[in-house]
Design a protein around this motif. Structure first.
Motif, PDB file in Angstrom:
ATOM      1  N   UNK A  31      -5.985  -1.597   5.726  1.00 30.01           N
ATOM      2  CA  UNK A  31      -5.361  -1.249   4.406  1.00 30.01           C
ATOM      3  C   UNK A  31      -3.938  -2.185   4.220  1.00 30.01           C
ATOM      4  N   UNK A  32      -3.853  -2.463   3.127  1.00 31.68           N
ATOM      5  CA  UNK A  32      -2.609  -2.969   2.606  1.00 31.68           C
ATOM      6  C   UNK A  32      -1.393  -1.942   3.014  1.00 31.68           C
ATOM      7  N   UNK A  33      -0.048  -2.502   2.661  1.00 34.25           N
ATOM      8  CA  UNK A  33       1.044  -1.590   3.110  1.00 34.25           C
ATOM      9  C   UNK A  33       1.148  -0.732   2.113  1.00 34.25           C
ATOM     10  N   UNK A  34       0.561  -1.028   0.811  1.00 31.67           N
ATOM     11  CA  UNK A  34       0.696  -0.155  -0.648  1.00 31.67           C
ATOM     12  C   UNK A  34      -0.433   0.547  -0.777  1.00 31.67           C
ATOM     13  N   UNK A  35      -1.337   0.752   0.353  1.00 26.96           N
ATOM     14  CA  UNK A  35      -2.568   1.265   0.197  1.00 26.96           C
ATOM     15  C   UNK A  35      -2.787   2.654   1.160  1.00 26.96           C
ATOM     16  N   UNK A  36      -1.832   3.133   1.605  1.00 25.05           N
ATOM     17  CA  UNK A  36      -1.704   3.982   2.599  1.00 25.05           C
ATOM     18  C   UNK A  36      -2.181   5.483   2.375  1.00 25.05           C
ATOM     19  N   UNK A  37      -2.489   5.859   1.073  1.00 29.17           N
ATOM     20  CA  UNK A  37      -2.636   7.414   0.897  1.00 29.17           C
ATOM     21  C   UNK A  37      -4.262   7.468   0.972  1.00 29.17           C
ATOM     22  N   UNK A  38      -4.707   8.311   1.896  1.00 23.14           N
ATOM     23  CA  UNK A  38      -6.007   8.375   2.238  1.00 23.14           C
ATOM     24  C   UNK A  38      -6.693   9.564   1.515  1.00 23.14           C
ATOM     25  N   UNK A  39      -6.187  10.650   0.708  1.00 21.51           N
ATOM     26  CA  UNK A  39      -6.595  11.642   0.222  1.00 21.51           C
ATOM     27  C   UNK A  39      -7.871  11.604  -0.456  1.00 21.51           C
ATOM     28  N   UNK A  40      -8.874  12.529  -0.298  1.00 24.63           N
ATOM     29  CA  UNK A  40     -10.212  12.461  -0.798  1.00 24.63           C
ATOM     30  C   UNK A  40     -10.555  13.840  -1.407  1.00 24.63           C
ATOM     31  N   UNK A  76     -13.946   7.150  10.092  1.00 29.60           N
ATOM     32  CA  UNK A  76     -12.708   7.384  10.905  1.00 29.60           C
ATOM     33  C   UNK A  76     -11.459   6.732  10.188  1.00 29.60           C
ATOM     34  N   UNK A  77     -10.521   7.468   9.706  1.00 28.39           N
ATOM     35  CA  UNK A  77      -9.497   7.078   9.158  1.00 28.39           C
ATOM     36  C   UNK A  77      -8.237   6.640  10.181  1.00 28.39           C
ATOM     37  N   UNK A  78      -7.759   5.861  10.337  1.00 29.65           N
ATOM     38  CA  UNK A  78      -6.542   5.477  11.401  1.00 29.65           C
ATOM     39  C   UNK A  78      -5.372   5.822  10.778  1.00 29.65           C
ATOM     40  N   UNK A  79      -4.637   6.372  11.410  1.00 33.65           N
ATOM     41  CA  UNK A  79      -3.194   6.999  11.011  1.00 33.65           C
ATOM     42  C   UNK A  79      -2.052   6.419  11.606  1.00 33.65           C
ATOM     43  N   UNK A  80      -0.792   6.415  10.977  1.00 37.21           N
ATOM     44  CA  UNK A  80       0.321   5.821  11.970  1.00 37.21           C
ATOM     45  C   UNK A  80       0.968   6.599  12.625  1.00 37.21           C
ATOM     46  N   UNK A  81       2.118   6.312  13.506  1.00 41.51           N
ATOM     47  CA  UNK A  81       2.785   7.187  14.257  1.00 41.51           C
ATOM     48  C   UNK A  81       2.105   8.004  15.214  1.00 41.51           C
ATOM     49  N   UNK A  82       1.272   7.128  15.834  1.00 39.63           N
ATOM     50  CA  UNK A  82       0.399   7.566  16.905  1.00 39.63           C
ATOM     51  C   UNK A  82      -0.484   9.017  16.752  1.00 39.63           C
ATOM     52  N   UNK A  83      -0.610   9.291  15.474  1.00 42.78           N
ATOM     53  CA  UNK A  83      -1.550  10.393  15.098  1.00 42.78           C
ATOM     54  C   UNK A  83      -3.060  10.130  15.312  1.00 42.78           C
ATOM     55  N   UNK A 108      -3.606   3.212   7.872  1.00 39.87           N
ATOM     56  CA  UNK A 108      -3.578   2.109   8.446  1.00 39.87           C
ATOM     57  C   UNK A 108      -4.880   1.167   8.390  1.00 39.87           C
ATOM     58  N   UNK A 109      -6.043   1.920   8.145  1.00 42.16           N
ATOM     59  CA  UNK A 109      -7.195   1.368   8.215  1.00 42.16           C
ATOM     60  C   UNK A 109      -8.472   2.541   8.347  1.00 42.16           C
ATOM     61  N   UNK A 110      -9.616   1.985   7.746  1.00 43.13           N
ATOM     62  CA  UNK A 110     -10.638   2.968   8.056  1.00 43.13           C
ATOM     63  C   UNK A 110     -11.997   2.171   8.893  1.00 43.13           C
ATOM     64  N   UNK A 121      -7.933  -5.400 -10.122  1.00 38.89           N
ATOM     65  CA  UNK A 121      -6.946  -4.468 -10.613  1.00 38.89           C
ATOM     66  C   UNK A 121      -5.832  -5.381 -11.208  1.00 38.89           C
ATOM     67  N   UNK A 122      -5.707  -6.384 -11.209  1.00 38.08           N
ATOM     68  CA  UNK A 122      -4.846  -7.188 -11.869  1.00 38.08           C
ATOM     69  C   UNK A 122      -3.469  -7.276 -11.332  1.00 38.08           C
ATOM     70  N   UNK A 123      -3.436  -6.683  -9.877  1.00 43.16           N
ATOM     71  CA  UNK A 123      -2.294  -6.510  -9.156  1.00 43.16           C
ATOM     72  C   UNK A 123      -1.975  -7.553  -8.230  1.00 43.16           C
ATOM     73  N   UNK A 124      -1.144  -8.455  -8.305  1.00 43.77           N
ATOM     74  CA  UNK A 124      -0.831  -9.953  -7.255  1.00 43.77           C
ATOM     75  C   UNK A 124       0.510  -9.604  -6.672  1.00 43.77           C
ATOM     76  N   UNK A 125       0.995  -8.630  -6.574  1.00 43.33           N
ATOM     77  CA  UNK A 125       2.466  -8.380  -6.075  1.00 43.33           C
ATOM     78  C   UNK A 125       2.341  -8.201  -4.625  1.00 43.33           C
ATOM     79  N   UNK A 126       1.213  -8.176  -4.040  1.00 48.18           N
ATOM     80  CA  UNK A 126       1.187  -7.882  -2.482  1.00 48.18           C
ATOM     81  C   UNK A 126      -0.102  -8.150  -1.900  1.00 48.18           C
ATOM     82  N   UNK A 127      -0.339  -7.940  -0.657  1.00 51.78           N
ATOM     83  CA  UNK A 127      -1.539  -8.281  -0.031  1.00 51.78           C
ATOM     84  C   UNK A 127      -2.774  -7.313  -0.497  1.00 51.78           C
ATOM     85  N   UNK A 128      -3.833  -7.851  -0.435  1.00 50.88           N
ATOM     86  CA  UNK A 128      -5.093  -6.963  -0.571  1.00 50.88           C
ATOM     87  C   UNK A 128      -5.322  -6.343   0.756  1.00 50.88           C
ATOM     88  N   UNK A 129      -6.044  -4.948   0.542  1.00 49.13           N
ATOM     89  CA  UNK A 129      -6.641  -4.592   1.643  1.00 49.13           C
ATOM     90  C   UNK A 129      -7.947  -5.377   2.110  1.00 49.13           C
TER      91      UNK A 129
END
Length: 505
Positions: A323-332, A381-388, A355-357, A285-293
């Motif tokens: 998932x990396x911090x910038x990849x938290x959208x899981x819409x399908x 299984x998509x893991x969600x933050x805030x205890x969801x 947060x992960x799958x 993706x050419x994006x090296x500004x943050x961690x990869x998933x």
């Protein structure tokens, strides 16, 4: 054996002959004192004839001596015949080859160690496979093959309650160009770019190493931009799927990064199956500004029954993704009735804070003669933050096909997927080609979310393989969706008719 006189001796003989004639003239008083003009003329003619004969012989011997001192010319090169690996059906033996005889010969990057060694030892310069040749260097060390695929689709949807879904579109499912090759027996590589949708996209791009552990047990290791080994149709290339779109198990139970990722994949092969482990980051993706998933994926398949005209296939796979911090959208929004109708999808609704799958699936199927059947099922299984609680996606499918021309299904027992078929009677050789009738039912459920939809589709299809690399496909899909969010809410159904012209080389 008598030897030819030396040219130097011939010259001496010529000199001595002249001296002898002169001596004869001097020693004959009558001839020396009072020779007539006729006698002198006859003597000169005889001497000239003898000198000319000796000179001709001397020139001939001198030419032979010079030619003998030159190196012998190299023999004209002889191109050896192309040597192809024999299949079990050709040799009359049991099915022991890792590739089924109904498949086209694999390219340099997919051969096992024995096939790579045989190709190198054969010393061939050109080996024709599917569509384009495989080139070998004269010393048998280097191997190279161009690659490509052209998949052109037309899709028309009708019967929907929403006019915006009843559309006709065209598109290039794939427009790829690439190469593959090897150096020696063990090193190989592959690279492909896709130009569909007016974008340049790097797809497969890796280098690899293969070797043999023991008779019947091989391994290879690939590193680069890798295609997932995940599920039966999820591991089948877009040019080899029996339907125009993969099942919802392949398209919905998938890591967030999609079908590709940059990383490493070791694979182990034995006579009746294989296993793989893949560790990757994001796709290119050419994006090296943050961690990869981070994704870890494993798959294994086993053929407990494997004969000349039948196979039983068992498979299992699973993945875990952080998932990396910038990849938290899981819409399908998942395809249900054709890739080229953007309005025809099953939607999860907006979903953020992932947060992960974790996903997993099972495969069961096989073929007997020209008939094949394959069932797949999986969950994500998509893991969600805030205890969801986790968001759970569920999908399953049942597919089958029948080659009415008697060809065997193009099942690849080495990889547990479909490949390019070796058509028994291509139309370019006066035959009918291979004709396959297909059917599938698939079901997708996102309703674990309050905004999640669900849907199902039933497909009837026909595939006409003109030869091993050219085919026409036709699918009729009856689909049903029930979305809870988006522009097309509520129950809806309709039909989509699709056709494809495909060339793979």
């Amino acid at each position: 054996m008598a030897r030819d006189p030396d040219p130097g001796n011939e010259a001496m003989m010529l000199f001595r002959s002249g001296c002898a004639i002169a001596a004869l003239i001097c020693a004959t008083p009558a001839l020396a004192q009072t020779p007539s003009q006729a006698e002198l003329a006859e003597l000169v003619r005889a001497q000239a004839a003898e000198i000319a004969a000796l000179r001709t012989r001397l020139d001939r011997l001198e030419g032979a001596r010079v030619a003998a001192s030159q190196p012998a010319p190299a023999p004209a090169p002889v191109t050896p015949p192309v040597v192809m690996a024999q299949t079990p059906s050709q040799t009359g033996g049991n099915v022991t080859s890792p590739f089924a005889p109904q498949l086209v010969p694999p390219g340099p990057a997919e051969r096992d160690v024995a096939q790579a060694r045989q190709a190198n030892a054969a010393g061939v310069t050109t080996e024709w496979g599917a569509g384009l040749p495989v080139f070998h260097s004269a010393d048998g060390i280097y191997t190279f093959k161009p690659r490509g695929r052209i998949l052109t689709d037309v899709s028309s949807t009708f019967g929907s309650d929403y006019a915006a879904r009843n559309i006709t579109t065209t598109g290039m499912r794939a427009l790829r160009l690439g190469l593959e090759g090897g150096v020696g027996t063990h090193f190989f590589y592959q690279f492909e770019s896709d130009f569909s949708e007016n974008e340049v996209d790097i797809v497969t791009a890796f280098i690899g190493w293969r070797n043999r552990i023991a008779p019947g047990i091989d391994y290879d290791v690939r590193a680069g931009h890798l295609f997932n080994d995940r599920g039966f149709e999820g591991s089948t290339g877009s040019d080899s799927t029996p339907f125009m779109e993969r099942t919802v198990v392949s398209t919905a139970i998938i890591p967030q990064r999609g079908f590709y990722g940059v990383g490493i994949m070791p694979r182990l092969f034995w006579k009746t199956g294989h296993a793989s482990l893949t560790v990757t980051g994001d796709r290119i993706d050419g994006n090296q500004s943050g961690n990869d998933s981070r994704t870890v994926l494993a798959r294994a398949h086993w053929n407990p029954i494997k004969t000349a005209n039948s196979v039983l296939h068992l498979g299992a796979w699973g993945f875990d993704e952080g998932l990396a911090a910038g990849a938290t959208t899981l819409t399908r929004n998942t395809v249900i009735g054709g890739r080229f109708n953007g309005a025809l999808r099953v939607s999860s609704g907006a979903l953020t804070g992932g947060t992960g799958t974790t996903g997993y699936g099972l495969e069961l199927g096989g073929y007997v003669g020209p008939v094949w059947l394959m069932g797949e099922a999986g969950q994500r299984h998509a893991r969600l933050d805030a205890g969801r609680p986790d968001f759970v996606s569920k999908a399953w499918s049942l597919s089958g096909g029948w080659f009415v021309t008697g060809d065997l299904p193009p099942y690849n027992p080495r990889l547990g997927s479909f490949g390019q078929p070796r058509v028994l009677r291509p139309i370019f050789e006066g035959g009918p080609g291979a004709i396959e009738l297909t059917a599938r039912y698939e079901n997708l459920d996102y309703s674990d979310l309050l905004t999640g939809g669900q849907g199902w589709a039933a497909t009837l299809g026909a595939n006409w393989y003109l030869n091993s690399f050219t085919r026409f496909q036709f699918n009729v899909v009856h689909w049903n969706t029930d979305n809870r969010a988006g522009a097309f809410v509520g129950p809806d159904d309709g039909q989509t008719v699709m056709t494809r012209i495909a060339v793979t080389f």
